[in-house]
Motif scaffolding. Structure first.
Motif, PDB file in Angstrom:
ATOM      1  N   ASP A   1     -28.856   7.104  34.405  1.00  0.00           N
ATOM      2  CA  ASP A   1     -28.709   6.166  33.294  1.00  0.00           C
ATOM      3  C   ASP A   1     -28.397   4.771  33.848  1.00  0.00           C
ATOM      4  OD1 ASP A   1     -26.866   4.700  31.225  1.00  0.00           O
ATOM      5  OD2 ASP A   1     -27.938   6.222  30.070  1.00  0.00           O
TER       6      ASP A   1
ATOM      7  N   THR B   1     -22.785  12.147  27.031  1.00  0.00           N
ATOM      8  CA  THR B   1     -22.690  12.247  28.492  1.00  0.00           C
ATOM      9  C   THR B   1     -23.884  11.535  29.114  1.00  0.00           C
ATOM     10  OG1 THR B   1     -23.860  14.359  28.528  1.00  0.00           O
ATOM     11  CG2 THR B   1     -21.441  14.437  28.434  1.00  0.00           C
ATOM     12  N   ALA B   2     -23.702  11.102  30.344  1.00  0.00           N
ATOM     13  CA  ALA B   2     -24.801  10.440  31.062  1.00  0.00           C
ATOM     14  C   ALA B   2     -24.561  10.611  32.551  1.00  0.00           C
ATOM     15  CB  ALA B   2     -24.886   8.963  30.703  1.00  0.00           C
ATOM     16  N   ASP B   3     -25.647  10.705  33.319  1.00  0.00           N
ATOM     17  CA  ASP B   3     -25.523  10.863  34.771  1.00  0.00           C
ATOM     18  C   ASP B   3     -25.988   9.593  35.467  1.00  0.00           C
ATOM     19  OD1 ASP B   3     -28.285  10.928  34.603  1.00  0.00           O
ATOM     20  OD2 ASP B   3     -28.411  13.109  34.786  1.00  0.00           O
TER      21      ASP B   3
ATOM     22  N   ILE C   1     -23.146   2.501  27.629  1.00  0.00           N
ATOM     23  CA  ILE C   1     -23.890   3.734  27.883  1.00  0.00           C
ATOM     24  C   ILE C   1     -24.385   4.272  26.551  1.00  0.00           C
ATOM     25  CG2 ILE C   1     -23.724   6.106  28.732  1.00  0.00           C
ATOM     26  CD1 ILE C   1     -21.629   5.147  30.705  1.00  0.00           C
ATOM     27  N   ASP C   2     -25.672   4.575  26.507  1.00  0.00           N
ATOM     28  CA  ASP C   2     -26.314   5.052  25.271  1.00  0.00           C
ATOM     29  C   ASP C   2     -26.129   4.066  24.131  1.00  0.00           C
ATOM     30  OD1 ASP C   2     -26.993   7.372  26.637  1.00  0.00           O
ATOM     31  OD2 ASP C   2     -25.200   8.447  25.981  1.00  0.00           O
TER      32      ASP C   2
ATOM     33  N   SER D   1     -18.745  10.984  30.736  1.00  0.00           N
ATOM     34  CA  SER D   1     -18.684  11.580  29.404  1.00  0.00           C
ATOM     35  C   SER D   1     -17.662  10.810  28.589  1.00  0.00           C
ATOM     36  CB  SER D   1     -18.297  13.073  29.474  1.00  0.00           C
ATOM     37  OG  SER D   1     -17.038  13.254  30.072  1.00  0.00           O
TER      38      SER D   1
ATOM     39  N   ASN E   1     -21.043  10.843  37.042  1.00  0.00           N
ATOM     40  CA  ASN E   1     -21.369  11.305  35.688  1.00  0.00           C
ATOM     41  C   ASN E   1     -20.299  10.779  34.733  1.00  0.00           C
ATOM     42  OD1 ASN E   1     -23.622  12.884  36.501  1.00  0.00           O
ATOM     43  ND2 ASN E   1     -22.234  14.534  37.115  1.00  0.00           N
TER      44      ASN E   1
END
Length: 458
Positions: A78, A73-75, A160-161, A107, A105
């Motif tokens: 990020d 998950t990231a908000d 993301i990530d 996920s 957000n």
């Protein structure tokens, strides 16, 4: 007959179309409150990729026993989420809407599982955020809200990530590079390079085709007993729902893309993304309109006086009368076919004319009891050969009739048997039934009691 067949096929098609269902590809859920500056939304994107190796091969050897999951998950803090939010806002603006995403957000959940004949990769990305600037104008009676932001899609990479989430091929290159090498430079790469974050169909489907309902619970006198939130107290709630496969909305089917890869064996790559679904709610009663090519809704606190609608808006005008016409045509075809079949059959009375029958009593009295049983017989024997029973023909029976006893004059029987009942009663001499007998030697009765009486008198 041909018309009836066509109608049957048409009705069967309607049933199939109306009853089809699926797991959703892009699923939207949004609740717009025209009395606030922001409102929440949720977008869910899903896709499944199948890698098939029916005959085994090197790809099977590479993927054998593999199973892994990439999730997180990231908000909005990020950098990847910030870039995605900017990309989505540009897409919304290009669609003509003034609304934009103010918070987001993300996920994600990607799961690979290898089996004996195939490997499946399930992709799921969920966006939850906040919409703002959707109110166009507002006065004391009505608020105009922008609904043209629904097509939240992007054809850019979403990282993301460290994981690229929008194109399925990229996660395979990251996690299974040896297996992904089989698809690079082939048609399968094109199948795996279709973007996951795609909600354009939700925007392309006009809101006038969605099912519309409004919930008046908020304006009921006892609305407080339902535990309603303050935002809907005193208001109705309008809802538009998309996703049914029907004539009005169109037949919605899975989006399936498939390609074959010829290496050491024939491999098949298939991408499946099911039909989209959406639920859109607005606080107040919403009347749809179009402004500068963008769909909007005029929202009021209560519905217009004497307003009534079905769950499908103008649907009954277009469809129900059409269905009634189809039913009328089908009924006419049915009666036409029945009338034609009736003309091919013989009309009128079949069998013996009831006017030629006469009733006969078949029961007799016993001890003064008389029944009403009877049977119908022909009044004449002109057509007896056509109506007689098979068993009435003596040529069809092998048994001879039983011998008839010599007739005894009725007067002799009446004089000989003292146990006989009176002639008015219509009964015969039956010493065994009477239980007593006054007979002389000339009585032909064979009952034991009568014989004993004859012996005692001699």
């Amino acid at each position: 007959m041909s018309r009836a067949v066509v109608l049957t096929v048409l009705l069967a098609g309607l049933i199939i179309i109306g009853s089809s269902g699926s797991v959703f590809g892009a699923q939207m859920d949004a609740r717009i409150n025209p009395n606030t500056e922001t409102s929440p939304f949720k977008m869910n994107y899903q896709k499944t990729v199948f890698i098939e190796y029916q005959n085994g091969g090197q790809l099977f050897d590479v993927l054998r026993g593999q199973e892994w999951t990439v999730q997180g998950t990231a908000d909005s803090s990020d950098p990847g989420v910030q870039k995605l939010m900017s990309t989505l806002n540009n897409k919304i603006q290009s669609d003509g809407s003034q609304a934009h995403i103010s918070d987001l957000n993300v996920s994600y959940d990607i799961h690979l599982k290898a089996r004996n004949i195939n490997t499946s990769v399930d992709y799921r990305v969920i966006l939850e955020g906040t919409l703002s600037n959707y109110v166009i104008t507002k006065d004391s009676q009505k608020t105009l809200i922008d609904l043209g932001w629904r097509g939240m899609s992007t054809t850019n990479e979403v990282v993301i990530d460290g994981h690229e989430l929008n194109f399925p091929i990229n996660i395979l290159l990251e996690m299974e590079p040896e297996a992904a090498a089989f698809f690079v430079g082939t048609e399968a790469e094109d199948v795996l390079h279709r973007n996951l974050i795609d909600a354009d169909f939700i925007l392309q489907q006009p809101l006038t085709n969605w099912h519309f309902l409004f919930d008046p619970t908020g304006i009921n006198v006892d609305a407080g007993t339902f535990g309603l939130s303050e935002e809907i107290a005193g208001y109705v709630v309008s809802s538009w729902t998309m996703g049914e496969s029907s004539i009005r909305e169109g037949r919605q089917v899975e989006r399936v893309f498939e390609a074959e890869v010829m290496a050491d064996q024939l491999y098949v790559v298939r991408s499946v993304q099911s039909s989209d679904q959406a639920n859109l709610y607005a606080i107040g009663f919403g009347a749809l309109d179009v402004f500068d090519g963008v769909e909007i809704a005029g929202v009021t606190a209560t519905p217009p006086e004497d307003y009534a609608t079905t769950s499908t808006g103008d649907f009954p005008v277009m469809i129900i009368y059409g269905m009634a016409g189809i039913a009328a045509i089908a009924g006419g075809a049915f009666f036409m076919f029945s009338n034609r079949a009736l003309k091919n059959t013989k009309e009128g009375q079949q069998g013996i004319d009831p006017n030629r029958l006469v009733g006969h009593q078949t029961s007799s009295s016993s001890g003064g009891y008389q029944t009403n049983r009877g049977e119908a017989q022909l009044a004449d024997d002109s057509d007896y050969q056509q109506t007689r029973s098979y068993y009435d023909d003596s040529s069809n029976t092998t048994q001879s009739p039983p011998p008839q006893p010599e007739a005894t004059p009725a007067a002799a029987q009446e004089a000989a048997c003292g146990c006989a009942a009176s002639a008015e009663m219509g009964s015969e001499c039956d010493c065994a039934m009477q239980g007593a007998c006054l007979c002389d030697a000339s009585c032909p009765c064979n009952a034991d009691i009568c014989k004993e009486q004859v012996n005692s008198m001699s």
